[in-house]
Design a protein around this motif. Structure first.
Motif, PDB file in Angstrom:
ATOM      1  N   ALA A  90       0.661  -0.993  -0.048  1.00 18.91           N
ATOM      2  CA  ALA A  90      -0.015   0.182  -0.011  1.00 18.91           C
ATOM      3  C   ALA A  90       0.734   1.193   0.227  1.00 18.91           C
ATOM      4  CB  ALA A  90      -0.930  -0.094   1.069  1.00 18.91           C
ATOM      5  N   LYS A  91       2.009   1.047   0.509  1.00 15.59           N
ATOM      6  CA  LYS A  91       2.998   2.519   0.633  1.00 15.59           C
ATOM      7  C   LYS A  91       3.754   2.476  -0.524  1.00 15.59           C
ATOM      8  CE  LYS A  91       3.673   2.329   5.548  1.00 15.59           C
ATOM      9  NZ  LYS A  91       4.535   1.872   6.641  1.00 15.59           N
ATOM     10  N   GLY A  92       3.853   1.489  -1.371  1.00 15.05           N
ATOM     11  CA  GLY A  92       4.324   1.584  -2.765  1.00 15.05           C
ATOM     12  C   GLY A  92       5.892   1.155  -2.403  1.00 15.05           C
ATOM     13  N   GLU A  93       6.332   0.302  -1.374  1.00 12.08           N
ATOM     14  CA  GLU A  93       7.617   0.116  -1.415  1.00 12.08           C
ATOM     15  C   GLU A  93       7.827  -1.140  -2.088  1.00 12.08           C
ATOM     16  OE1 GLU A  93       7.968  -0.824   2.810  1.00 12.08           O
ATOM     17  OE2 GLU A  93       7.672   1.265   3.509  1.00 12.08           O
ATOM     18  N   ILE A  94       6.958  -1.974  -2.509  1.00 10.87           N
ATOM     19  CA  ILE A  94       7.077  -3.181  -3.334  1.00 10.87           C
ATOM     20  C   ILE A  94       6.192  -3.123  -4.582  1.00 10.87           C
ATOM     21  CG2 ILE A  94       8.031  -4.667  -1.420  1.00 10.87           C
ATOM     22  CD1 ILE A  94       5.425  -5.966  -1.132  1.00 10.87           C
ATOM     23  N   SER A  95       6.758  -3.864  -5.499  1.00 10.72           N
ATOM     24  CA  SER A  95       5.872  -3.745  -6.728  1.00 10.72           C
ATOM     25  C   SER A  95       4.675  -4.867  -6.596  1.00 10.72           C
ATOM     26  CB  SER A  95       6.567  -4.266  -7.927  1.00 10.72           C
ATOM     27  OG  SER A  95       7.012  -5.496  -7.913  1.00 10.72           O
ATOM     28  N   LYS A  96       3.754  -4.898  -7.750  1.00 10.57           N
ATOM     29  CA  LYS A  96       2.610  -5.997  -7.384  1.00 10.57           C
ATOM     30  C   LYS A  96       3.126  -7.334  -7.560  1.00 10.57           C
ATOM     31  CE  LYS A  96      -1.920  -7.274  -9.475  1.00 10.57           C
ATOM     32  NZ  LYS A  96      -2.837  -6.878 -10.455  1.00 10.57           N
ATOM     33  N   GLU A  97       4.115  -7.586  -8.367  1.00 10.98           N
ATOM     34  CA  GLU A  97       4.960  -8.717  -8.746  1.00 10.98           C
ATOM     35  C   GLU A  97       5.461  -9.389  -7.383  1.00 10.98           C
ATOM     36  OE1 GLU A  97       5.518  -6.278 -10.639  1.00 10.98           O
ATOM     37  OE2 GLU A  97       4.211  -6.814 -12.202  1.00 10.98           O
ATOM     38  N   GLU A  98       6.173  -8.560  -6.642  1.00 10.83           N
ATOM     39  CA  GLU A  98       6.958  -8.766  -5.471  1.00 10.83           C
ATOM     40  C   GLU A  98       5.847  -9.219  -4.535  1.00 10.83           C
ATOM     41  OE1 GLU A  98      11.018  -6.544  -5.066  1.00 10.83           O
ATOM     42  OE2 GLU A  98       9.195  -5.133  -5.075  1.00 10.83           O
ATOM     43  N   PHE A  99       4.732  -8.206  -4.494  1.00 12.52           N
ATOM     44  CA  PHE A  99       3.754  -8.571  -3.594  1.00 12.52           C
ATOM     45  C   PHE A  99       2.934  -9.991  -3.588  1.00 12.52           C
ATOM     46  CE2 PHE A  99      -0.962  -8.659  -2.645  1.00 12.52           C
ATOM     47  CZ  PHE A  99      -0.709  -8.539  -1.222  1.00 12.52           C
ATOM     48  N   SER A 159       5.439 -12.621  -2.544  1.00 18.75           N
ATOM     49  CA  SER A 159       5.760 -12.830  -1.154  1.00 18.75           C
ATOM     50  C   SER A 159       4.303 -13.616  -0.678  1.00 18.75           C
ATOM     51  CB  SER A 159       6.038 -11.603  -0.762  1.00 18.75           C
ATOM     52  OG  SER A 159       7.280 -11.408  -0.969  1.00 18.75           O
ATOM     53  N   LYS A 160       3.419 -13.029  -1.254  1.00 17.67           N
ATOM     54  CA  LYS A 160       1.943 -13.626  -0.781  1.00 17.67           C
ATOM     55  C   LYS A 160       1.964 -15.220  -0.728  1.00 17.67           C
ATOM     56  CE  LYS A 160      -2.897 -12.892  -1.193  1.00 17.67           C
ATOM     57  NZ  LYS A 160      -4.112 -11.771  -2.209  1.00 17.67           N
ATOM     58  N   LYS A 161       2.237 -15.528  -1.885  1.00 20.68           N
ATOM     59  CA  LYS A 161       2.145 -16.826  -2.220  1.00 20.68           C
ATOM     60  C   LYS A 161       3.059 -17.661  -1.325  1.00 20.68           C
ATOM     61  CE  LYS A 161       2.296 -17.953  -6.592  1.00 20.68           C
ATOM     62  NZ  LYS A 161       2.937 -18.268  -8.108  1.00 20.68           N
ATOM     63  N   ILE A 162       4.211 -17.048  -1.157  1.00 20.34           N
ATOM     64  CA  ILE A 162       5.351 -17.910  -0.094  1.00 20.34           C
ATOM     65  C   ILE A 162       4.662 -17.877   1.238  1.00 20.34           C
ATOM     66  CG2 ILE A 162       7.470 -17.703   0.836  1.00 20.34           C
ATOM     67  CD1 ILE A 162       8.598 -16.440  -1.687  1.00 20.34           C
ATOM     68  N   LEU A 163       4.025 -16.896   1.596  1.00 21.27           N
ATOM     69  CA  LEU A 163       3.487 -16.808   3.047  1.00 21.27           C
ATOM     70  C   LEU A 163       2.320 -17.802   3.254  1.00 21.27           C
ATOM     71  CD1 LEU A 163       3.681 -13.165   3.981  1.00 21.27           C
ATOM     72  CD2 LEU A 163       4.978 -14.727   4.767  1.00 21.27           C
ATOM     73  N   LYS A 164       1.667 -17.817   1.953  1.00 22.58           N
ATOM     74  CA  LYS A 164       0.461 -18.716   2.290  1.00 22.58           C
ATOM     75  C   LYS A 164       0.689 -20.285   2.073  1.00 22.58           C
ATOM     76  CE  LYS A 164      -3.207 -15.631   1.008  1.00 22.58           C
ATOM     77  NZ  LYS A 164      -4.615 -15.771   1.525  1.00 22.58           N
ATOM     78  N   SER A 165       1.824 -20.426   1.404  1.00 21.04           N
ATOM     79  CA  SER A 165       2.310 -21.906   1.347  1.00 21.04           C
ATOM     80  C   SER A 165       2.920 -22.191   2.569  1.00 21.04           C
ATOM     81  CB  SER A 165       3.283 -21.987   0.113  1.00 21.04           C
ATOM     82  OG  SER A 165       4.458 -21.277   0.370  1.00 21.04           O
ATOM     83  N   ASP A 166       3.394 -21.399   3.476  1.00 21.35           N
ATOM     84  CA  ASP A 166       4.124 -21.758   4.744  1.00 21.35           C
ATOM     85  C   ASP A 166       3.019 -22.061   5.675  1.00 21.35           C
ATOM     86  OD1 ASP A 166       6.751 -21.384   4.004  1.00 21.35           O
ATOM     87  OD2 ASP A 166       6.755 -19.512   4.619  1.00 21.35           O
ATOM     88  N   ASN A 167       1.776 -21.825   5.615  1.00 19.15           N
ATOM     89  CA  ASN A 167       0.771 -21.913   6.480  1.00 19.15           C
ATOM     90  C   ASN A 167       0.195 -23.497   6.350  1.00 19.15           C
ATOM     91  OD1 ASN A 167       1.023 -19.737   7.818  1.00 19.15           O
ATOM     92  ND2 ASN A 167      -0.493 -18.602   6.945  1.00 19.15           N
TER      93      ASN A 167
END
Length: 72
Positions: free
Chosen positions: A52-61, A64-72
């Motif tokens: 939301a702050k624009g620190e990362i791009s949509k691709e990076e988001f 990273s989201k896929k990686i976080l969800k796969s850890d659960n």
């Protein structure tokens, strides 16, 4: 008894010091109260905030989201 001729003037000064310390403690000490539960942001919340702050791009988001969800 003469209270203002220096006999008990020191006690008046002590009370002022106590009040100043008390007010400083109330207003200037951080609000970290021991044993107070604070809500910790989850890694996904942190990731969303960074996006939301624009620190990362949509691709990076998305990656990273896929990686976080796969850890659960």
């Amino acid at each position: 008894m003469h209270f203002y001729e220096g006999h008990f003037g020191g006690m008046h000064l002590i009370w002022w010091i106590i009040w100043i310390i008390l007010l400083a403690w109330i207003f200037f000490i951080p609000a970290d109260i021991p044993y107070q539960k604070t809500k910790k942001d989850s890694p996904l919340d942190i990731l969303k905030n960074r996006f939301a702050k624009g620190e990362i791009s949509k691709e990076e988001f998305e990656e990273s989201k896929k990686i976080l969800k796969s850890d659960n």
